[in-house]
Design an enzyme around this catalytic site. Structure first.
Site, PDB file in Angstrom:
ATOM      1  N   LYS A  22     -33.258 -50.352 -10.050  1.00 36.55           N
ATOM      2  CA  LYS A  22     -31.975 -49.632 -10.000  1.00 36.55           C
ATOM      3  C   LYS A  22     -30.866 -50.526  -9.431  1.00 36.55           C
ATOM      4  O   LYS A  22     -29.779 -50.607 -10.001  1.00 36.55           O
ATOM      5  CB  LYS A  22     -32.130 -48.392  -9.109  1.00 36.55           C
ATOM      6  CG  LYS A  22     -30.810 -47.751  -8.685  1.00 36.55           C
ATOM      7  CD  LYS A  22     -31.020 -46.521  -7.833  1.00 36.55           C
ATOM      8  CE  LYS A  22     -31.106 -46.761  -6.351  1.00 36.55           C
ATOM      9  NZ  LYS A  22     -29.822 -46.927  -5.658  1.00 36.55           N
ATOM     10  N   ASN A  23     -31.190 -51.194  -8.309  1.00 34.85           N
ATOM     11  CA  ASN A  23     -30.131 -51.939  -7.621  1.00 34.85           C
ATOM     12  C   ASN A  23     -29.746 -53.235  -8.325  1.00 34.85           C
ATOM     13  O   ASN A  23     -28.787 -53.899  -7.944  1.00 34.85           O
ATOM     14  CB  ASN A  23     -30.532 -52.217  -6.171  1.00 34.85           C
ATOM     15  CG  ASN A  23     -30.487 -50.946  -5.331  1.00 34.85           C
ATOM     16  OD1 ASN A  23     -30.004 -49.905  -5.796  1.00 34.85           O
ATOM     17  ND2 ASN A  23     -30.990 -51.019  -4.115  1.00 34.85           N
ATOM     18  N   CYS A 115     -25.949 -42.111  -0.453  1.00 40.19           N
ATOM     19  CA  CYS A 115     -26.760 -41.495   0.593  1.00 40.19           C
ATOM     20  C   CYS A 115     -26.028 -41.511   1.933  1.00 40.19           C
ATOM     21  O   CYS A 115     -25.268 -42.429   2.226  1.00 40.19           O
ATOM     22  CB  CYS A 115     -28.057 -42.279   0.748  1.00 40.19           C
ATOM     23  SG  CYS A 115     -29.232 -41.971  -0.558  1.00 40.19           S
ATOM     24  N   ILE A 122     -16.573 -50.446   3.735  1.00 40.44           N
ATOM     25  CA  ILE A 122     -16.517 -51.514   2.730  1.00 40.44           C
ATOM     26  C   ILE A 122     -15.519 -52.607   3.148  1.00 40.44           C
ATOM     27  O   ILE A 122     -14.974 -53.310   2.320  1.00 40.44           O
ATOM     28  CB  ILE A 122     -16.195 -50.984   1.316  1.00 40.44           C
ATOM     29  CG1 ILE A 122     -14.880 -50.208   1.293  1.00 40.44           C
ATOM     30  CG2 ILE A 122     -17.314 -50.112   0.792  1.00 40.44           C
ATOM     31  CD1 ILE A 122     -14.372 -49.969  -0.134  1.00 40.44           C
ATOM     32  N   ASP A 123     -15.330 -52.691   4.485  1.00 38.89           N
ATOM     33  CA  ASP A 123     -14.367 -53.664   4.994  1.00 38.89           C
ATOM     34  C   ASP A 123     -14.706 -55.107   4.601  1.00 38.89           C
ATOM     35  O   ASP A 123     -13.818 -55.910   4.304  1.00 38.89           O
ATOM     36  CB  ASP A 123     -14.241 -53.533   6.534  1.00 38.89           C
ATOM     37  CG  ASP A 123     -15.596 -53.535   7.225  1.00 38.89           C
ATOM     38  OD1 ASP A 123     -16.585 -53.108   6.593  1.00 38.89           O
ATOM     39  OD2 ASP A 123     -15.678 -53.980   8.380  1.00 38.89           O
ATOM     40  N   ASP A 303     -34.870 -50.371   2.697  1.00 38.21           N
ATOM     41  CA  ASP A 303     -35.226 -49.372   1.686  1.00 38.21           C
ATOM     42  C   ASP A 303     -36.723 -49.039   1.671  1.00 38.21           C
ATOM     43  O   ASP A 303     -37.140 -48.149   0.944  1.00 38.21           O
ATOM     44  CB  ASP A 303     -34.792 -49.840   0.286  1.00 38.21           C
ATOM     45  CG  ASP A 303     -33.292 -49.693   0.088  1.00 38.21           C
ATOM     46  OD1 ASP A 303     -32.621 -49.089   0.950  1.00 38.21           O
ATOM     47  OD2 ASP A 303     -32.777 -50.184  -0.943  1.00 38.21           O
TER      48      ASP A 303
HETATM   49  C1  UD1 Z   1     -27.556 -52.125  -0.939  1.00 38.93           C
HETATM   50  C2  UD1 Z   1     -28.549 -51.267  -1.685  1.00 38.93           C
HETATM   51  C3  UD1 Z   1     -29.256 -50.316  -0.735  1.00 38.93           C
HETATM   52  C4  UD1 Z   1     -29.860 -51.086   0.433  1.00 38.93           C
HETATM   53  C5  UD1 Z   1     -28.831 -52.008   1.082  1.00 38.93           C
HETATM   54  C6  UD1 Z   1     -29.426 -52.920   2.149  1.00 38.93           C
HETATM   55  C7  UD1 Z   1     -27.543 -51.046  -3.880  1.00 38.93           C
HETATM   56  C8  UD1 Z   1     -26.913 -50.159  -4.877  1.00 38.93           C
HETATM   57  N1  UD1 Z   1     -27.849 -50.503  -2.690  1.00 38.93           N
HETATM   58  O1  UD1 Z   1     -26.586 -51.239  -0.386  1.00 38.93           O
HETATM   59  O2  UD1 Z   1     -30.279 -49.629  -1.441  1.00 38.93           O
HETATM   60  O3  UD1 Z   1     -30.328 -50.176   1.406  1.00 38.93           O
HETATM   61  O4  UD1 Z   1     -28.231 -52.851   0.082  1.00 38.93           O
HETATM   62  O5  UD1 Z   1     -30.468 -53.657   1.622  1.00 38.93           O
HETATM   63  O6  UD1 Z   1     -27.817 -52.200  -4.148  1.00 38.93           O
HETATM   64  N2  UD1 Z   1     -21.511 -53.016   5.882  1.00 38.93           N
HETATM   65  C9  UD1 Z   1     -20.312 -53.059   6.560  1.00 38.93           C
HETATM   66  N3  UD1 Z   1     -19.161 -53.342   5.852  1.00 38.93           N
HETATM   67  C10 UD1 Z   1     -19.184 -53.586   4.522  1.00 38.93           C
HETATM   68  C11 UD1 Z   1     -20.410 -53.538   3.838  1.00 38.93           C
HETATM   69  C12 UD1 Z   1     -21.568 -53.254   4.551  1.00 38.93           C
HETATM   70  O7  UD1 Z   1     -20.260 -52.844   7.772  1.00 38.93           O
HETATM   71  O8  UD1 Z   1     -18.114 -53.830   3.941  1.00 38.93           O
HETATM   72  C13 UD1 Z   1     -22.765 -52.680   6.618  1.00 38.93           C
HETATM   73  C14 UD1 Z   1     -23.337 -51.350   6.151  1.00 38.93           C
HETATM   74  O9  UD1 Z   1     -22.742 -50.273   6.842  1.00 38.93           O
HETATM   75  C15 UD1 Z   1     -24.792 -51.487   6.480  1.00 38.93           C
HETATM   76  C16 UD1 Z   1     -25.048 -52.989   6.235  1.00 38.93           C
HETATM   77  O10 UD1 Z   1     -23.779 -53.607   6.279  1.00 38.93           O
HETATM   78  O11 UD1 Z   1     -25.045 -51.194   7.816  1.00 38.93           O
HETATM   79  C17 UD1 Z   1     -25.747 -53.288   4.930  1.00 38.93           C
HETATM   80  O12 UD1 Z   1     -24.962 -52.854   3.857  1.00 38.93           O
HETATM   81  P1  UD1 Z   1     -24.989 -53.552   2.411  1.00 38.93           P
HETATM   82  O13 UD1 Z   1     -25.884 -54.745   2.436  1.00 38.93           O
HETATM   83  O14 UD1 Z   1     -23.586 -53.715   1.971  1.00 38.93           O
HETATM   84  O15 UD1 Z   1     -25.694 -52.420   1.547  1.00 38.93           O
HETATM   85  P2  UD1 Z   1     -25.192 -51.808   0.182  1.00 38.93           P
HETATM   86  O16 UD1 Z   1     -24.710 -52.878  -0.720  1.00 38.93           O
HETATM   87  O17 UD1 Z   1     -24.357 -50.626   0.449  1.00 38.93           O
END
Ligand code: UD1
Length: 420
Positions: A22-23, A115, A122-123, A303
């Site tokens: 999926k990812n 979730c 998304i900063d 995950d």
């Molecule tokens: C992706 C996966 C998700 C998985 C996660 C970590 C997809 C669709 N989803 O999610 O299944 O659990 O990777 O392996 O691929 N963060 C920030 N600022 C940001 C971005 C992230 O603070 O701009 C923090 C998040 O809150 C979190 C951590 O970084 O605590 C990891 O997030 P990230 O690696 O971005 O996960 P996703 O891409 O959302």
């Protein structure tokens, strides 16, 4: 809303085929916007993929999806805006930010859904896009991003998976070269880079902490097969481990399982793996694991945390899991305790799991995708019947979940129910 009814304590055995990841499929479908057309094979039939197709269609693409083959014709894109409703249905809608910037030099969307795992800002995505010259305005959860992007030297504060994907997507057609440091190394990043390189992009270093993207003028038509889902595979490994089962898990590369295989072996499972098959033979009762810490790849994946918590709840001895990636990935803990597990949760992220001999079937509720899968794993290893109420979470990430489990000997059925 659906509910899964599981009669536990059946020993799982046989063969299960893993679907496409999926990812990986989600960012690749977004990446198709930048090409002259794409055919994506082994694309899993999941509700998140359906949302992604709805987004592509709303932007003006022609999509055709059948038998796990998704074709995307990105001609006549009439719009660079994704509605609030579509963004709320899936967190990965944020991946369209980079793809739309690459395609139209403009993207309008809303803070993503997905979730509820605590704060998911998304900063990091936005700061990196700003480094590439994007002008960003945010108001009332809406984001407008615009401008012609240019290559930049960017260091991520944290190796965010989504931010790494977004920057790759934004950089493939930007003017100049982008160097992305401290980026995510997940296999799904490699899949995205492979897909784009097949279409003519110039991305090197995917899978390492530094990725270089040389901007190109155009990306041509391409066909790509999505690799197997390592998290789905890991979930079936957990289902085998909690029931003392023996499984052949096909369609996934054992090499990407790394930390999960090691943890499985630490519970006493015998594992053999090749490029397309994992064999697992589990002991009657799993052994405890001193400590699992979730981390970005190649560390133990967040995950898989919830599913392992279920397995370890029935292990012999005391285990500790520390969730370091998400701050609120713990909603499965009280549900597991309802089943007779003995787990304490400190600060939302530190779990002490005192293994018990038996779990008992219970009425449970899923609160997120992997948490829902974890409850199913626990129910498979429990005595008696469990009912899991699930508001579409498991369906977001597991293709034919009940069917695949039934085929390997589980007593599981899924029924639609009216919203209570
Ligand atoms: C992706 C996966 C998700 C998985 C996660 C970590 C997809 C669709 N989803 O999610 O299944 O659990 O990777 O392996 O691929 N963060 C920030 N600022 C940001 C971005 C992230 O603070 O701009 C923090 C998040 O809150 C979190 C951590 O970084 O605590 C990891 O997030 P990230 O690696 O971005 O996960 P996703 O891409 O959302």
């Amino acid at each position: 809303m659906e509910r899964y009814i599981i009669d536990g304590s059946r020993v799982l055995s046989g063969e299960v085929r893993i679907s496409g990841a999926k990812n990986a499929a989600l960012p690749i479908a977004a990446a198709a916007l930048l090409t002259e057309g794409a055919v994506i094979y082994n694309c899993p039939d999941l509700s998140d993929i359906r949302v992604c197709i709805d987004i592509l269609t709303s932007l003006g693409c022609k999509c055709d999806y059948r038998s796990n083959v998704l074709s995307i014709e990105p001609y006549g894109i009439s719009c660079c805006k994704i509605t609030k409703e579509l963004c709320a249905r899936m967190r990965s809608s944020v991946t369209f930010l980079g793809a739309l910037m690459g395609k139209c030099q403009r993207a309008e969307l809303y803070c993503p859904g997905g979730c509820a795992l605590g704060e998911r800002p998304i900063d990091i995505h936005l700061e990196a896009l700003a480094d590439m010259g994007a002008e960003i305005t945010c108001e009332e959860n809406g984001i407008i991003c615009k401008g012609a992007l240019r290559g930049a030297d960017i260091t991520l504060r944290y190796p965010s998976v989504g931010a790494t994907e977004n920057i790759i997507l934004a950089a493939v057609k930007a003017k100049g070269t982008t160097i992305l440091r401290n980026c995510a190394r997940e296999p799904e990043i490699c899949a995205l880079a492979d897909f784009l390189n097949m279409a003519g992009a110039r991305i090197s270093g995917a899978g390492s902490p530094v990725i270089t993207v040389e901007g190109v003028e155009r990306l041509h038509r391409c066909e790509y097969t999505v690799p197997g889902d390592r998290i789905e595979a890991g979930t079936y490994m957990c289902a085998a481990a909690i029931t003392g089962g023996e499984l052949f898990i096909r369609g996934v590369d054992g090499a990407v399982m790394g930390a999960v295989t090691e943890a499985m072996q630490a519970t006493g499972c015998v594992i053999k793996e090749s490029r397309s098959l994992i064999y697992i033979d589990a002991p009657k009762r799993p052994a405890a694991i001193d400590r699992i810490v979730t981390e970005p790849y190649p560390g133990f994946p967040t995950d898989m945390q919830a599913q392992f918590t279920s397995v370890l709840s029935k292990a012999e001895g005391m285990s500790v899991i520390e969730e370091r990636v998400f701050e609120q990935r713990n909603k499965h803990i009280p549900e597991l305790n309802k089943m007779g597990a003995d787990i304490s949760c400190t600060g939302g992220r530190y779990f002490e799991i005192n293994g018990v001999c038996r779990l008992k079937g219970s009425v449970l509720r899923a609160y997120d995708l992997r948490g829902g899968a974890a409850l199913a794993v626990a129910a498979l290893g429990a005595e008696g019947r469990s009912v899991i109420y699930d508001n579409g979470f498991i369906r977001r990430g597991y293709e034919r979940f009940a069917e695949k489990l039934s085929d390997i000997g589980a007593e599981i059925s899924c029924e639609e129910i009216n919203e209570a």
